[in-house]
Design a protein around this motif. Sequence first.
Motif, PDB file in Angstrom:
ATOM      1  N   ILE A 111     -11.224   8.898 -12.363  1.00 40.91           N
ATOM      2  CA  ILE A 111     -10.783   7.959 -11.333  1.00 40.91           C
ATOM      3  C   ILE A 111     -10.368   6.661 -12.013  1.00 40.91           C
ATOM      4  CG2 ILE A 111     -11.458   6.677  -9.262  1.00 40.91           C
ATOM      5  CD1 ILE A 111     -13.723   8.737  -8.899  1.00 40.91           C
ATOM      6  N   PHE A 112      -9.194   6.188 -11.701  1.00 33.96           N
ATOM      7  CA  PHE A 112      -8.751   4.918 -12.272  1.00 33.96           C
ATOM      8  C   PHE A 112      -8.115   4.061 -11.184  1.00 33.96           C
ATOM      9  CE2 PHE A 112      -4.969   7.524 -12.364  1.00 33.96           C
ATOM     10  CZ  PHE A 112      -3.937   6.641 -12.043  1.00 33.96           C
ATOM     11  N   GLY A 113      -8.201   2.751 -11.355  1.00 36.28           N
ATOM     12  CA  GLY A 113      -7.557   1.824 -10.443  1.00 36.28           C
ATOM     13  C   GLY A 113      -6.493   1.034 -11.174  1.00 36.28           C
ATOM     14  N   VAL A 114      -5.567   0.449 -10.418  1.00 41.78           N
ATOM     15  CA  VAL A 114      -4.494  -0.334 -11.022  1.00 41.78           C
ATOM     16  C   VAL A 114      -4.287  -1.620 -10.230  1.00 41.78           C
ATOM     17  CG1 VAL A 114      -3.320   1.691 -11.945  1.00 41.78           C
ATOM     18  CG2 VAL A 114      -2.694   0.853  -9.675  1.00 41.78           C
ATOM     19  N   SER A 115      -3.668  -2.604 -10.888  1.00 43.42           N
ATOM     20  CA  SER A 115      -3.391  -3.866 -10.211  1.00 43.42           C
ATOM     21  C   SER A 115      -1.918  -4.040  -9.882  1.00 43.42           C
ATOM     22  CB  SER A 115      -3.870  -5.046 -11.073  1.00 43.42           C
ATOM     23  OG  SER A 115      -3.231  -5.018 -12.341  1.00 43.42           O
ATOM     24  N   ASN A 116      -1.062  -3.142 -10.401  1.00 35.98           N
ATOM     25  CA  ASN A 116       0.359  -3.194 -10.062  1.00 35.98           C
ATOM     26  C   ASN A 116       0.987  -1.831 -10.342  1.00 35.98           C
ATOM     27  OD1 ASN A 116       1.336  -3.195 -12.968  1.00 35.98           O
ATOM     28  ND2 ASN A 116       0.216  -5.147 -12.965  1.00 35.98           N
ATOM     29  N   LEU A 117       2.219  -1.638  -9.887  1.00 36.67           N
ATOM     30  CA  LEU A 117       2.871  -0.345 -10.022  1.00 36.67           C
ATOM     31  C   LEU A 117       3.216  -0.021 -11.465  1.00 36.67           C
ATOM     32  CD1 LEU A 117       5.231  -0.300  -6.902  1.00 36.67           C
ATOM     33  CD2 LEU A 117       2.958   0.698  -7.170  1.00 36.67           C
ATOM     34  N   ASN A 118       3.510  -1.020 -12.270  1.00 40.90           N
ATOM     35  CA  ASN A 118       3.795  -0.761 -13.673  1.00 40.90           C
ATOM     36  C   ASN A 118       2.559  -0.226 -14.392  1.00 40.90           C
ATOM     37  OD1 ASN A 118       5.561  -0.905 -16.048  1.00 40.90           O
ATOM     38  ND2 ASN A 118       4.197  -2.549 -16.742  1.00 40.90           N
ATOM     39  N   GLN A 119       1.402  -0.753 -14.035  1.00 45.46           N
ATOM     40  CA  GLN A 119       0.159  -0.263 -14.619  1.00 45.46           C
ATOM     41  C   GLN A 119      -0.106   1.177 -14.196  1.00 45.46           C
ATOM     42  OE1 GLN A 119      -4.131  -1.715 -13.721  1.00 45.46           O
ATOM     43  NE2 GLN A 119      -3.287  -3.184 -15.186  1.00 45.46           N
ATOM     44  N   LEU A 120       0.249   1.513 -12.965  1.00 40.78           N
ATOM     45  CA  LEU A 120       0.111   2.905 -12.511  1.00 40.78           C
ATOM     46  C   LEU A 120       0.972   3.822 -13.376  1.00 40.78           C
ATOM     47  CD1 LEU A 120      -0.865   5.005 -10.364  1.00 40.78           C
ATOM     48  CD2 LEU A 120       1.230   4.476  -9.103  1.00 40.78           C
ATOM     49  N   LYS A 121       2.222   3.424 -13.586  1.00 40.29           N
ATOM     50  CA  LYS A 121       3.127   4.230 -14.408  1.00 40.29           C
ATOM     51  C   LYS A 121       2.595   4.373 -15.827  1.00 40.29           C
ATOM     52  CE  LYS A 121       7.908   4.501 -16.075  1.00 40.29           C
ATOM     53  NZ  LYS A 121       7.476   4.749 -17.482  1.00 40.29           N
ATOM     54  N   GLN A 122       2.134   3.282 -16.416  1.00 38.43           N
ATOM     55  CA  GLN A 122       1.621   3.323 -17.789  1.00 38.43           C
ATOM     56  C   GLN A 122       0.409   4.244 -17.905  1.00 38.43           C
ATOM     57  OE1 GLN A 122       0.871  -0.838 -18.576  1.00 38.43           O
ATOM     58  NE2 GLN A 122       2.926  -1.203 -19.372  1.00 38.43           N
ATOM     59  N   THR A 123      -0.470   4.170 -16.918  1.00 35.41           N
ATOM     60  CA  THR A 123      -1.669   5.009 -16.954  1.00 35.41           C
ATOM     61  C   THR A 123      -1.311   6.479 -16.844  1.00 35.41           C
ATOM     62  OG1 THR A 123      -3.018   3.239 -15.987  1.00 35.41           O
ATOM     63  CG2 THR A 123      -3.862   5.490 -15.809  1.00 35.41           C
ATOM     64  N   VAL A 171       0.831  -1.204   0.000  1.00 41.43           N
ATOM     65  CA  VAL A 171       0.000   0.000   0.000  1.00 41.43           C
ATOM     66  C   VAL A 171       0.862   1.249   0.000  1.00 41.43           C
ATOM     67  CG1 VAL A 171      -1.755   1.296   1.254  1.00 41.43           C
ATOM     68  CG2 VAL A 171      -1.905  -1.207   1.120  1.00 41.43           C
ATOM     69  N   ARG A 172       1.909   1.262   0.825  1.00 41.46           N
ATOM     70  CA  ARG A 172       2.794   2.431   0.861  1.00 41.46           C
ATOM     71  C   ARG A 172       3.466   2.649  -0.484  1.00 41.46           C
ATOM     72  NH1 ARG A 172       4.196   0.802   6.234  1.00 41.46           N
ATOM     73  NH2 ARG A 172       5.997  -0.349   5.411  1.00 41.46           N
ATOM     74  N   ALA A 173       3.894   1.570  -1.123  1.00 42.37           N
ATOM     75  CA  ALA A 173       4.552   1.708  -2.431  1.00 42.37           C
ATOM     76  C   ALA A 173       3.594   2.318  -3.457  1.00 42.37           C
ATOM     77  CB  ALA A 173       5.051   0.346  -2.910  1.00 42.37           C
ATOM     78  N   LEU A 174       2.338   1.889  -3.444  1.00 42.73           N
ATOM     79  CA  LEU A 174       1.339   2.438  -4.368  1.00 42.73           C
ATOM     80  C   LEU A 174       1.121   3.922  -4.117  1.00 42.73           C
ATOM     81  CD1 LEU A 174      -0.938   2.091  -6.497  1.00 42.73           C
ATOM     82  CD2 LEU A 174      -2.465   1.535  -4.587  1.00 42.73           C
ATOM     83  N   LEU A 175       0.900   4.282  -2.867  1.00 41.86           N
ATOM     84  CA  LEU A 175       0.639   5.681  -2.532  1.00 41.86           C
ATOM     85  C   LEU A 175       1.852   6.558  -2.814  1.00 41.86           C
ATOM     86  CD1 LEU A 175      -1.395   5.347   0.797  1.00 41.86           C
ATOM     87  CD2 LEU A 175      -2.227   5.485  -1.550  1.00 41.86           C
ATOM     88  N   ASP A 176       3.042   6.067  -2.499  1.00 41.06           N
ATOM     89  CA  ASP A 176       4.249   6.854  -2.757  1.00 41.06           C
ATOM     90  C   ASP A 176       4.438   7.096  -4.253  1.00 41.06           C
ATOM     91  OD1 ASP A 176       4.794   6.930  -0.067  1.00 41.06           O
ATOM     92  OD2 ASP A 176       6.384   5.405  -0.117  1.00 41.06           O
ATOM     93  N   ALA A 177       4.165   6.072  -5.062  1.00 43.12           N
ATOM     94  CA  ALA A 177       4.331   6.214  -6.513  1.00 43.12           C
ATOM     95  C   ALA A 177       3.345   7.232  -7.075  1.00 43.12           C
ATOM     96  CB  ALA A 177       4.163   4.859  -7.190  1.00 43.12           C
ATOM     97  N   PHE A 178       2.108   7.188  -6.605  1.00 47.22           N
ATOM     98  CA  PHE A 178       1.095   8.132  -7.077  1.00 47.22           C
ATOM     99  C   PHE A 178       1.440   9.548  -6.618  1.00 47.22           C
ATOM    100  CE2 PHE A 178      -3.346   9.920  -6.733  1.00 47.22           C
ATOM    101  CZ  PHE A 178      -3.607   9.926  -8.091  1.00 47.22           C
ATOM    102  N   TYR A 179       1.848   9.673  -5.370  1.00 44.87           N
ATOM    103  CA  TYR A 179       2.215  10.974  -4.804  1.00 44.87           C
ATOM    104  C   TYR A 179       3.397  11.591  -5.559  1.00 44.87           C
ATOM    105  CZ  TYR A 179       3.141  14.454  -1.135  1.00 44.87           C
ATOM    106  OH  TYR A 179       3.322  15.620  -0.426  1.00 44.87           O
TER     107      TYR A 179
END
Length: 323
Positions: A278-290, A34-42
């Motif tokens: 609003i979008f959701g992701v299943s992994n950090l790479n998908q967050l980056k791609q989005t 969870v922290r990794a996801l939030l940190d990447a988005f932030y």
Amino acid sequence: MSPSVPVKIILGTHTVGSKSEHPGIVHFDTAEEVRALLDAFYSRGHRELDTARNYPGSEERLGLAGAPSRFLVHTKVRDGAGTTHPHEPAQIAQSIDKSLSDLGTASVETMYLHVPDRTTPFEDTARAIDEGFRQGKYKRFGLSNYSEEEVQRFLDICEEKGYVKPSLFQGHYNPLVRGNEKALFPLLRKHDIAFYAYSPAAAGIFRSDADKYKTARWKDDNQIGAIYSAMYGKPAVAEAVDVVRDAAEKHGISGHAAALRWTAFHSILDGKYGDGIIFGVSNLNQLKQTLDAIDAGPLPAELAKAIDSVWTVVDGQGPPYYI
């Protein structure tokens, strides 16, 4: 045509929670995940999160990660699956207090009514929401998945009773779901209600590996999968998807990225009204791609026009914008 002001970018956290309770849907469970996801988005400069009481364990994990100290948090009153009157005042109060407790905060940015409870008088529901607002438990009140007629009813009740009015609406919107443009959006604009679009890229249906993606996410054995299967399973929708994929391929852009960029830059949404996606992701790479896709900006005019035209294929047959 690009919006005069960029739309807001909000991370949906239905994939944050308990993997044991929502296998296949939840992908961020442990504190580290969870922290990794939030940190990447932030780190990409975005500051808004969307969650809900109905996302098992999401609010609790966001609270443990200290999300309310870094982000504006929008959450939703439990929609009461299995509950006879989920928006009865006592149920609303209980849901709100539990959300705040799990998030570890005294107040959130927005409290939505997640899905209409048509078994409880809207007057009772509006009164309960007004009480929470006046107690300072949230700064804004929002509606999600309501029809334009139901939004109007809420506005009329709030006006008559002097209750807080909704200032945010969260709804289904993308190249295949545009039925709300005709009646809902004019009503929202008239009353200064911003729109946050969920599923801005149509839940992954434009992906090149959509068949594999649908198999994993759209299983009929879970509520979300059953909803998406029903929404996007029609022949007219499949035809429209092929049009978008083919047009995007000619420009070296994935169908998924093209649909997302159309919603962000070429749709009815406009940041000057406070609109967002609003979008959701299943992994950090998908967050980056989005986020990379969004940062790429507007589409080539020819591609944007091609995507805009698919609505004529699905109009009247596409997924509904409310539940």
